[in-house]
Design a protein around this motif. Structure first.
Motif, PDB file in Angstrom:
ATOM      1  N   MET A  51       9.073  11.948  -3.442  1.00 29.95           N
ATOM      2  CA  MET A  51       8.766  11.670  -4.842  1.00 29.95           C
ATOM      3  C   MET A  51       7.316  11.271  -5.044  1.00 29.95           C
ATOM      4  N   GLY A  52       6.525  11.227  -3.955  1.00 22.84           N
ATOM      5  CA  GLY A  52       5.095  10.968  -4.088  1.00 22.84           C
ATOM      6  C   GLY A  52       4.715   9.519  -4.191  1.00 22.84           C
ATOM      7  N   LEU A  53       5.565   8.614  -3.684  1.00 22.87           N
ATOM      8  CA  LEU A  53       5.290   7.180  -3.777  1.00 22.87           C
ATOM      9  C   LEU A  53       4.853   6.566  -2.458  1.00 22.87           C
ATOM     10  N   HIS A  54       4.881   7.347  -1.372  1.00 24.96           N
ATOM     11  CA  HIS A  54       4.319   6.960  -0.080  1.00 24.96           C
ATOM     12  C   HIS A  54       3.037   7.750   0.156  1.00 24.96           C
ATOM     13  N   LEU A  55       2.195   7.255   1.040  1.00 22.22           N
ATOM     14  CA  LEU A  55       1.125   8.090   1.567  1.00 22.22           C
ATOM     15  C   LEU A  55       1.741   9.212   2.398  1.00 22.22           C
ATOM     16  N   PRO A  56       1.145  10.390   2.414  1.00 18.66           N
ATOM     17  CA  PRO A  56       1.706  11.508   3.176  1.00 18.66           C
ATOM     18  C   PRO A  56       1.936  11.160   4.643  1.00 18.66           C
ATOM     19  N   GLY A  57       3.133  11.474   5.130  1.00 13.63           N
ATOM     20  CA  GLY A  57       3.443  11.304   6.534  1.00 13.63           C
ATOM     21  C   GLY A  57       3.611   9.882   7.004  1.00 13.63           C
ATOM     22  N   SER A  58       3.725   8.925   6.085  1.00 15.90           N
ATOM     23  CA  SER A  58       3.745   7.512   6.497  1.00 15.90           C
ATOM     24  C   SER A  58       5.150   6.970   6.738  1.00 15.90           C
ATOM     25  N   SER A  59       6.183   7.713   6.395  1.00 15.57           N
ATOM     26  CA  SER A  59       7.537   7.150   6.393  1.00 15.57           C
ATOM     27  C   SER A  59       8.029   6.752   7.772  1.00 15.57           C
ATOM     28  N   PHE A  60       7.743   7.569   8.791  1.00 10.84           N
ATOM     29  CA  PHE A  60       8.417   7.393  10.079  1.00 10.84           C
ATOM     30  C   PHE A  60       7.454   7.152  11.237  1.00 10.84           C
ATOM     31  N   VAL A  61       6.386   6.420  10.962  1.00 11.77           N
ATOM     32  CA  VAL A  61       5.455   5.981  12.013  1.00 11.77           C
ATOM     33  C   VAL A  61       5.939   4.633  12.528  1.00 11.77           C
ATOM     34  N   ASN A  62       6.096   4.504  13.836  1.00 11.84           N
ATOM     35  CA  ASN A  62       6.664   3.289  14.422  1.00 11.84           C
ATOM     36  C   ASN A  62       5.834   2.051  14.119  1.00 11.84           C
ATOM     37  N   PRO A  63       6.492   0.903  13.954  1.00  8.87           N
ATOM     38  CA  PRO A  63       5.757  -0.350  13.720  1.00  8.87           C
ATOM     39  C   PRO A  63       5.014  -0.806  14.973  1.00  8.87           C
ATOM     40  N   GLU A 101       0.852  19.637  -1.823  1.00  9.12           N
ATOM     41  CA  GLU A 101       0.271  20.275  -0.639  1.00  9.12           C
ATOM     42  C   GLU A 101      -0.238  19.259   0.382  1.00  9.12           C
ATOM     43  N   GLN A 102      -0.773  18.126  -0.138  1.00 11.63           N
ATOM     44  CA  GLN A 102      -1.297  17.118   0.784  1.00 11.63           C
ATOM     45  C   GLN A 102      -0.202  16.515   1.660  1.00 11.63           C
ATOM     46  N   TYR A 103       1.056  16.649   1.210  1.00  7.23           N
ATOM     47  CA  TYR A 103       2.167  16.106   1.995  1.00  7.23           C
ATOM     48  C   TYR A 103       2.599  17.043   3.122  1.00  7.23           C
ATOM     49  N   THR A 104       1.977  18.205   3.228  1.00  2.00           N
ATOM     50  CA  THR A 104       2.207  19.069   4.393  1.00  2.00           C
ATOM     51  C   THR A 104       1.266  18.714   5.541  1.00  2.00           C
ATOM     52  N   LYS A 105       0.497  17.650   5.353  1.00  2.11           N
ATOM     53  CA  LYS A 105      -0.429  17.187   6.393  1.00  2.11           C
ATOM     54  C   LYS A 105       0.127  15.941   7.082  1.00  2.11           C
ATOM     55  N   GLU A 106      -0.371  15.671   8.276  1.00  5.51           N
ATOM     56  CA  GLU A 106       0.072  14.527   9.070  1.00  5.51           C
ATOM     57  C   GLU A 106      -1.070  13.530   9.243  1.00  5.51           C
ATOM     58  N   PRO A 107      -0.781  12.224   9.210  1.00  4.43           N
ATOM     59  CA  PRO A 107      -1.825  11.223   9.458  1.00  4.43           C
ATOM     60  C   PRO A 107      -2.114  11.092  10.949  1.00  4.43           C
ATOM     61  N   LYS A 108      -3.371  10.992  11.284  1.00  2.00           N
ATOM     62  CA  LYS A 108      -3.804  10.810  12.671  1.00  2.00           C
ATOM     63  C   LYS A 108      -4.965   9.828  12.706  1.00  2.00           C
ATOM     64  N   LEU A 109      -5.181   9.203  13.841  1.00  2.85           N
ATOM     65  CA  LEU A 109      -6.372   8.390  14.064  1.00  2.85           C
ATOM     66  C   LEU A 109      -7.341   9.178  14.921  1.00  2.85           C
ATOM     67  N   LYS A 110      -8.560   9.385  14.419  1.00  5.76           N
ATOM     68  CA  LYS A 110      -9.609  10.057  15.178  1.00  5.76           C
ATOM     69  C   LYS A 110     -10.829   9.151  15.210  1.00  5.76           C
ATOM     70  N   ASP A 111     -11.167   8.732  16.404  1.00  4.76           N
ATOM     71  CA  ASP A 111     -12.290   7.795  16.586  1.00  4.76           C
ATOM     72  C   ASP A 111     -12.102   6.555  15.718  1.00  4.76           C
ATOM     73  N   GLY A 112     -10.850   6.096  15.626  1.00  5.24           N
ATOM     74  CA  GLY A 112     -10.552   4.884  14.872  1.00  5.24           C
ATOM     75  C   GLY A 112     -10.440   5.073  13.377  1.00  5.24           C
TER      76      GLY A 112
END
Length: 609
Positions: free
Chosen positions: A237-249, A379-390
């Motif tokens: 529904m667009g209320l989370h940042l893309p890909g943020s739902s299932f990242v481990n704590p 479309e932005q929700y077809t992307k995944e969050p990553k850390l690159k160089d922090g």
């Protein structure tokens, strides 16, 4: 767009025309030029920032800096919510870095159905959603805030936060997940030990050992129940940042996403040019998108009530027929326990939300012309969050599933439909989750065995009285009766009977957990027995037909006899007193039926008169 999805959307829009217009008018009236705290008297405002440091006081006095409300369901008994202990400080630091302020506006209660299952506390579970909604409204009532962050995950908590947030629909609102715990023992093994214990073939110590290895650390339970269904729906529904739902704590990526969510909440306020309140995100198309994602993944049946209540809070009218028609149009794309052996971490590894969005968007099953907390479109929700160089970045998600046994494609789905059906007949209306049923289990026709209490079933099972083909009826479990507890504890004994070769099914006006599905179950039957439903007429030995393929829920009794048969009453007083249950009498009386969301928050037309 898929023509069925489009047709369902259009009829929801038409059906909701007046109520949605009234809602938008209400939230537009609540919006003012500049921060709402600018209308507070000097005394009001002084109270509002009295405990702040000098820099924050100066910022709040200036009326040019955003003030973000933090509403949290933190407690450290719930594994899913324990990580929220550290989130407020992370959020405040991130908001300070962009020159704004965050205040902890309030906490909301959070109970765990896993702890209260089969216990007196479960009678408060569904009603806790409405309490959470009210607590959210209290937290936001001070008019000090330009936007809000909602910290919640589990069963009734996210729907309650949504209901409360939508009552302040003029405020930009971002939901902040905390993520699932790492995988423990396989869910299939956990289920095996549960059934062995039900049969007396495993000790309590063995059962506790298995459960402890499954639920073993901070984070959300990893099966695909209501908690993880909440996260998937809210992201869709667009209320989370893309890909943020299932990242481990407890990971760097989790903390980076939490800080990014906090910053995003400052960008959406009325102080800038990107104003986007939650009431303009949660519209008819967003609701349909949420239902599509729920049904395409075989999610929790609890949402046949929660989504109706949430929709109503936004002036939108959704019905079970909408669920059913969307389910017919949407293929089943995941196999996550109880619909398979994988857990939510396996789903993420297979491609997760990015892959799911890609498949659903590509097939025209999601509306793309919607607002989100990140702008227009999905479309932005077809992307995944990553850390690159922090640094937190979003990269293209996988082009194909990393594990087709867990996450399928629209071209080659696990099923052509979403696995939820509406049942109708002379017993009333109910819903059935078919996505987890084995082949040949969707049609049951057998004599009724009737119980007025879920605990009577356990005794009958242990006595061998259910070793036969039967449709187990557990009634007087509905909202107005005892608050509609979940009956997930019935799954192991009924599963044992099924594995012994008997044809068994459940018919109830109570709820079943999002983790249920192995045994065919007509649930949420409405009208409920306590409120005059015909489920109260059923007698032992009546032949009941439950047919998920034709949508029939029927008792085969002569029409003339059925018409003159009296309705049984039940002694439910023991469920209404003690363990705090007496405090909820007024709320129970005001709960609507299951198909109306089992909600106490909205006045009915009759009450208005």
């Amino acid at each position: 767009m898929n023509p069925i999805i489009q047709e369902v959307t259009e009829r929801i829009i038409e059906r909701s025309k007046d109520s949605r217009a009234a809602y938008l008018k209400k939230i537009d009236a609540a919006r003012r030029d500049g921060p709402l705290r600018g209308e507070l008297s000097c005394g009001n405002l002084a109270h509002g920032f009295a405990a702040c440091g000098k820099a924050d006081k100066d910022s709040l006095r200036s009326m040019t800096k955003a003030n973000v409300a933090i509403v949290s369901a933190y407690n450290d008994m719930l594994s899913a919510h324990q990580p929220y202990e550290t989130f407020p400080q992370l959020i405040k630091e991130a908001v300070h870095e962009v020159g704004s302020v965050a205040q902890f506006a309030g906490g909301v209660p959070a109970m765990c159905d896993g702890v209260t299952q089969g216990r007196p506390g479960m009678d408060l579970s569904l009603m806790s959603r409405d309490v959470i909604a009210q607590a959210t409204a209290v937290a936001l009532s001070h008019n000090m805030f330009d936007s809000a962050l909602m910290l919640g995950i589990c069963d009734k908590i996210v729907p309650g936060l949504l209901l409360g947030s939508l009552s302040f629909g003029h405020l930009p609102t971002v939901f902040v997940p905390a993520g699932p715990m790492p995988s423990g023992i396989p869910n299939k093994e956990k289920a095996r030990v549960r059934q062995a214990y039900a049969e007396g073939k495993a000790t309590r110590e063995e059962l506790l050992d298995a459960e402890s290895k499954s639920y073993h650390s901070a984070g959300t339970c990893t099966f695909y129940g209501t908690a993880n269904s909440n996260q998937l729906i809210v992201e869709t529904m667009g209320l989370h940042l893309p890909g943020s739902s299932f990242v481990n704590p407890g990971t760097e990526l989790r903390d980076a996403l939490t800080k990014a969510a906090a910053v995003q909440a400052t960008r959406l306020t009325d102080l800038g040019t990107e104003y986007m309140p939650i009431g303009h995100i949660v519209d008819e198309k967003a609701m349909v998108n949420g239902l599509v994602a729920l049904l395409a993944t075989g999610g929790s049946t609890n949402h046949t009530m929660h989504m109706i209540a949430v929709a109503k809070a936004a002036g939108i009218q959704v019905t079970w027929d909408d669920f059913s028609d969307i389910s017919d149009a949407v293929p089943l794309l995941t196999r996550i326990y109880p619909n398979g052996s994988a857990d939510i971490n396996h789903f993420t590894a297979a491609g997760g939300m990015a892959m799911l969005f890609k498949e659903l968007l590509g097939a025209g099953l999601l509306h793309n012309d919607v607002n989100t907390i990140c702008g227009r479109g999905l479309e932005q929700y077809t992307k995944e969050p990553k850390l690159k160089d922090g640094e937190l970045v979003w990269v293209d998600g996988p082009k194909e599933s990393m594990d087709p046994s867990v996450l399928a494609t629209v071209k080659e789905p696990f099923s052509s439909h979403g696995g939820l059906s509406v049942l109708d007949g002379n017993l009333g209306r109910g819903v059935i989750k078919t996505s987890a049923l084995r082949e040949g289990r969707s049609i049951i026709k057998a004599p009724a065995v009737v119980f007025e209490d879920q605990f009577e079933l356990q005794s009958a099972f242990k006595a061998g009285e259910l070793d036969k083909d039967c449709v187990v009826v557990v009634r007087f479990q509905g909202p107005k009766a005892i608050g509609m507890p979940e009956l997930h504890s019935l799954t192991p004994p009924l599963g044992v009977l099924q594995d012994r070769g008997y044809k068994v099914a459940l018919v109830t006006d109570g709820r079943m957990s999002g983790a249920s599905g192995k045994v065919p179950a007509a649930i949420h039957v409405t009208p409920e027995a306590y409120a005059g439903g015909d489920l109260a007429k059923v007698q032992n030995g009546d032949i009941i037909e439950l047919n998920a393929e034709t949508g029939v829920l029927q008792v085969h009794v002569d029409d003339a006899e059925w018409a003159k048969r009296s309705k049984k009453t039940a002694d439910i007083d023991r469920h209404l007193e003690g363990m705090g249950r007496e405090l909820f009498a007024g709320m129970r009386n005001n709960l609507t039926g299951a198909e109306e969301g089992a909600c106490s928050l909205f006045r009915t037309q009759e009450q208005r008169k």
